[in-house]
Design an enzyme around this catalytic site. Structure first.
Site, PDB file in Angstrom:
ATOM      1  N   ASP A 185     -70.124  -9.591  20.206  1.00  0.00           N
ATOM      2  CA  ASP A 185     -69.879  -8.516  21.006  1.00  0.00           C
ATOM      3  C   ASP A 185     -68.752  -8.754  21.943  1.00  0.00           C
ATOM      4  OD1 ASP A 185     -71.368  -6.715  19.204  1.00  0.00           O
ATOM      5  OD2 ASP A 185     -73.099  -6.561  20.413  1.00  0.00           O
TER       6      ASP A 185
ATOM      7  N   GLY B 217     -65.764  -6.638  23.283  1.00  0.00           N
ATOM      8  CA  GLY B 217     -65.468  -6.817  24.553  1.00  0.00           C
ATOM      9  C   GLY B 217     -66.507  -6.140  25.438  1.00  0.00           C
TER      10      GLY B 217
ATOM     11  N   TYR C 113     -75.431   0.075  19.881  1.00  0.00           N
ATOM     12  CA  TYR C 113     -76.394  -0.802  20.840  1.00  0.00           C
ATOM     13  C   TYR C 113     -75.863  -0.591  22.081  1.00  0.00           C
ATOM     14  CZ  TYR C 113     -80.304  -3.742  20.974  1.00  0.00           C
ATOM     15  OH  TYR C 113     -81.528  -4.288  21.132  1.00  0.00           O
TER      16      TYR C 113
ATOM     17  N   ASP D 151     -65.392 -32.602  36.843  1.00  0.00           N
ATOM     18  CA  ASP D 151     -65.330 -31.026  37.198  1.00  0.00           C
ATOM     19  C   ASP D 151     -66.318 -30.796  35.864  1.00  0.00           C
ATOM     20  OD1 ASP D 151     -64.929 -28.651  37.444  1.00  0.00           O
ATOM     21  OD2 ASP D 151     -62.798 -28.538  37.712  1.00  0.00           O
TER      22      ASP D 151
END
Lengths: 662, 662
Positions: free
Chosen positions: B304, B309, B388, B588
């Site tokens: 999704d 998006g 949904y 990192d």
């Protein structure tokens, strides 16, 4: 229709007086010290009969723990208040009852005033303004032969006069052990200050440290953050609930709000929209074994319900502090040692909260939304067990979910440690102070009555369909395997199959789904007790070794570790009841759930000192095929007319400097 | 000091116009259809440099997905808006980009108007008032050779004119498949109506059923419960937060509220009390594989975030509906196919809530209590992905915890089923309607910067000390075993050891505890993807096969399943990045957490129809040895003067009949 009486109403002061009078009359002139006078719940059959026909009389009874003639042996009596007679009364030389305030105060005082203790304190060479206090702890069993009633007194130094001075920040390095009956000092344990068990034989002068305080009076006004603005909750039309005596109606729910000294609040005869759900939902026990093997810390294993009681240790709650919004309070009663009832005011608060969005759908074709907010009813208490707090709440919502929430807060149990020492058993939380790793293992007891008393417990596993090219050519299928529990016992959770335990009524089928009506347990998967089966910790709390337990209902089997946990040598609850060879399918069945947290104060600890921010745990009971559709479909849609929300203006949210002082 | 610009500010309409103009100028006169024009985040090095020295210039860039000359191949361009130049622009013939509204509407319309579809609909012999609508679904890969852009249109019958008529309650038994570029109808799938994969070749007339509705307009006023009273939240002094552009300050927190079409809201450069915590916290992906093997349902596997998006599908929120209290909203922008910016109003709401008690301690010796309430800042959006809804919230509190909450709600995806049939693949939720079992597997990406960029990921297990009579004579000890992760990879959760993953800064030691400063992940232990490694479901979503992933940071590695998920054949995200042989200790480093729920609509399903009550999941990031003490020790104590709570009077709570109509 004023106050309605119900067979599960908490014991009243009038009833306490009657029960006490019966006892006194019976044993006169021998003196009785009362520890506990509380409701003995009637047999479930009687309550069901009464619910069918409210003219049925259900006798009111009391459960009494007492000492006769100053005997070290506790007695237990069951008294029929309605019929005015004592049904049983016997001494239990092998059982240790819960702590009562009278006893606690005597031990506390004996320790504070004992010359040997005072002499030890002198060796600390404390500043003149310092005081020493002690917390008498229940003495965890480490010897099966011990029959004395022992308290391990942990000593702390109070360095200022503020009523909230944090003495847990300054533990003293010795711990006297007292016999609670003779008030005799048995011995003094020196506390280990290093990583190993070795202790210093001679007391050293206290090495001054600055305590870590939470007392507003000590911290001073300038200590506090200044930019927290008020947030207020109003219910201009009043609450959505109705209270008749201890019977509560709210949003299709109806239940009896029971309360007792041991468990605190209990929800009984719980129904939704007129359909029976649960006969009884309660916090049944909680044990805290510590993982520090250094004597005397190996004896730290509290059973906070059985040893003292969430009701007995409940705080008096107050508006604007413990509860925000529009609040209803309920009281409780305990007894003084002479049997006089003592009011415990506001031990339960009940109020509504808004828990955000309850459900929402937007038709994306036209942007039209329906939103229902998640209004909840919260029934809450706070138990203070010496240094630590438990906030227990039962939470109901409009989607017919029942949640049991625990918030752990308060001050972690501390012990002294040498400067620079880091042990494997805990974290240094302040200079000279360590908090040991421990577990909190709770057990919730759920007695279902889903559309009737005969229910079954079923668990379901989701498993992939593998290597079946005909059924599942693309390898994406999964199915649900269902197992009905036939015998009592302890059962496991399996996250890898999303195992879910359900209570169902096998005689009632949901017309839409074709499944039996049911409620599922949203369990909290937790690490179980780490101590091995040979340890007293394990033997005393077998309930803490499995997350799920199933038993056949029997009257008065309410407490996971058994009735008497103080200095217990074995679990006389689930450890025994779960071994009976009896059918539990389509029967009067009880589901028990053990959950908790391993509180590793080191190294994953949060330096939750002086007071730790709440650690929340929530168990939920949710309908599964119990209703024909979402039970909150009929909740009025959220709308601005009622909610009266306001927009933050750009300017307003930037005016940091305008923050008013709080 | 009005709006401050920040390198991570969402793309502005002016920037969109500039980027679009650059593209158009570059390719003129060839027509460009724009799918996505969004911020390309600057390299982390540049953002850190800017934070050190705010006079540093950080170029603003756009990531653009587009189609040139009507080509079926999507192009991707990176445009430097600041410098006014296109850095790269290339066609990606092998990738399928996310759905855009223009494309969706064209497919929708093509399906609605295609003569073959109309002819199928005729066979249903629907009542004259009925309409048929379709939901074009992304087409889950089931053939590695497929290169067309396909949509599977699921058909539904609308039986009334209400704008919220629930067509998901009336699925039609066929599903056309369209090529989105040619708008060609490729074939029509007949839907299986029984337990097996067999379908009916000839369409049968529709068997009338009554849809299950949630539309207030259809249900009528008398349908709703009448006894819910208003509950209002006021902040008479205004909010406790400060907003400067997209920079938010609240209760010692400071962060940049980013937003983009793919992820929705993102928290960046998060700090507490001036100390850096996280560079970026975001919802990274979510996949929903369905466990129903019957064609065409085996193709149902939505991603999704990647396929559409959470930002693009975000609702416009409104006062009093989605948000209760004193609310600040934020907007977003998307583009039309011609590149014009389109305002998406109120896609994020931000407000404060009271979450009950934050911490409490009572000195039981004198009854004096200190209570701090748990004030939280909630940053929330609602994404509607066809049937949904996902409600995503970032929640900050005063104890320096950061929570990521997901509420799943909306309407379960439905399919037709023959009367009386119960399949192993789902639950019958209404007459003739089934909802298939599925999983929701989310991934949260946490990019820590705890007191600096170089951090490590460590996991810790609690294990008993066994059979060591010298160290542990009573068998009660447990210890913590710590493992530092050295290489990228997927890692497991172990409930039986209370395994906890921490992010630490190994170069910074907490002076009190002696441990490295850190934050721990309160993970959600979940069943991982059930589909086997040979299935496309698994290959496309490898991220869903392990709960914990660790990678070394690289710019633009943001999405767990890779940049392009639509019709993807493999996971091009964590599946690849986690295999690199590189050091992640004191580096990192990025921590990813996959969690979710197996939504078994049968038999443990809750008949969550028509709209399901929210299913909540919460991931938390909590300090561990990061602070010297409870960071909320300085929160003003709860008091009635500010909270203005009110007492429910006995009479008031009994006046059920006075309940006002809502």
């Amino acid at each position: 229709m004023a106050t309605m009486s119900h067979p599960l109403d908490p014991i009243s002061p009038i009833e306490i007086r009657k029960a006490v009078a019966l006892m006194q009359a019976c044993f006169s002139p021998r003196p009785i010290r009362f520890k506990v006078v509380d409701l003995l719940e009637p047999p479930k059959d009687d309550v069901f009969a009464w619910m069918e026909d409210r003219t049925q009389k259900v006798d009111r009874k009391a459960r009494i723990y007492y000492h006769l003639d100053g005997s070290p042996n506790m007695g237990k009596a069951l008294v029929n208040i309605t019929k005015g007679r004592i049904e049983t009364a016997e001494e239990l030389p092998d059982a240790q009852g819960p702590v009562d305030y009278w006893e606690w105060e005597r031990v506390h005082e004996a320790c504070n005033t004992h010359p040997d203790v005072i002499s030890e304190i002198k060796k600390l060479q404390l500043p003149p303004s310092a005081k020493v206090v002690n917390d008498p702890w229940s003495f965890g069993t480490d010897n099966a032969e011990e029959r004395r009633r022992l308290f391990q007194c942990y000593m702390y130094i109070v360095l200022n006069d503020d009523p909230e001075a944090n003495h847990y920040s300054v533990p003293a390095p010795f711990s006297p052990v007292f016999d609670a009956h003779t008030l005799e000092l048995l011995w003094i344990d020196r506390l280990p200050l290093g990583a190993g068990a070795e202790t210093v034989e001679d007391m050293q002068p206290w090495n001054p440290v600055k305590p870590v305080e939470y007392a507003a009076g000590v911290l001073g006004e300038s200590y506090f953050r200044q930019d927290l603005k008020a947030l207020q909750v109003n219910q201009p039309q009043g609450p959505s609930f109705t209270v008749r005596g201890r019977n509560i109606s709210w949003q299709k729910w109806n239940f009896q709000l029971s309360w007792n000294l041991r468990e605190g609040p209990v929800l009984s005869t719980v129904s939704y929209d007129g359909r029976s759900l649960f006969y009884r939902v309660s916090m049944s026990e909680m044990t805290v074994p510590y993982g520090d093997p250094r004597t005397p810390y190996h004896r730290k294993q509290a059973f906070d319900l059985g040893d003292s009681g969430f009701g007995l240790t409940s705080n008096t709650l107050s508006l604007g502090c413990d509860c925000l919004g529009h609040i209803k309070y309920f009281d409780g009663y305990r007894v003084a040692s002479d049997g006089q009832p003592i009011l415990m005011q506001n031990v339960i608060c009940m109020h509504e909260v808004d828990e955000g969005i309850g459900w929402k759908h937007t038709n994306f074709r036209n942007g039209r939304s329906s939103v229902v907010r998640d209004r909840q009813l919260v029934i809450q208490c706070t138990a203070t067990v010496a240094n630590y707090e438990y906030i227990l709440a039962f939470i109901l919502d409009q989607a017919a979910n029942l949640h049991i929430e625990v918030r752990a807060t308060g001050i972690v149990s501390t012990m002294p440690v040498k400067a620079g020492v880091h042990t494997p058993w805990g974290t240094v939380v302040a200079p000279g102070v360590m908090a040991a790793n421990h577990q909190h293992l709770f057990n919730v007891r759920i007695d279902p009555a889903l559309d009737g008393r005969r229910n079954s417990i079923v668990y379901q596993d989701c498993v992939p369909v593998r290597d079946d090219p005909k059924l599942d050519p693309f390898g994406c299928a999964f199915k649900v395997e269902s197992t009905t529990i036939q015998k009592p016992g302890g059962y496991d959770i399996d996250l890898n199959t999303s195992r879910v335990y359900k209570m169902i009524n096998p005689s009632r089928t949901n017309a839409v789904s074709g499944n039996s009506v049911g409620y599922k347990l949203h369990a909290i998967p937790s690490q179980m007790i780490m101590m091995g089966p040979q340890s007293f910790n394990f033997k005393r709390g077998v309930f803490a070794s499995k997350p799920i337990w199933v038993t056949k209902y029997k009257d008065d089997e309410l407490y996971a570790a058994g009735e008497f946990t103080n200095q217990s040598r074995e679990d006389t609850g689930l450890a025994i009841w779960s071994k009976r060879d009896e059918n539990v399918e389509n029967e009067d069945v009880v589901l028990w759930h053990t959950f908790g947290l391993t509180h590793v104060t080191r190294p994953e600890g949060k330096l939750d000192f002086p007071v730790m921010p709440v650690e929340k745990m929530m168990v939920s009971l949710k309908p599964t095929s119990f209703f024909d559709m979402n039970p909150s479909n009929d909740v009025p849609r959220s709308n601005q007319n009622l909610n009266q929300s306001t927009l933050v203006e750009a300017k307003e949210s930037m005016c940091h400097s305008k923050a008013s002082k709080i």
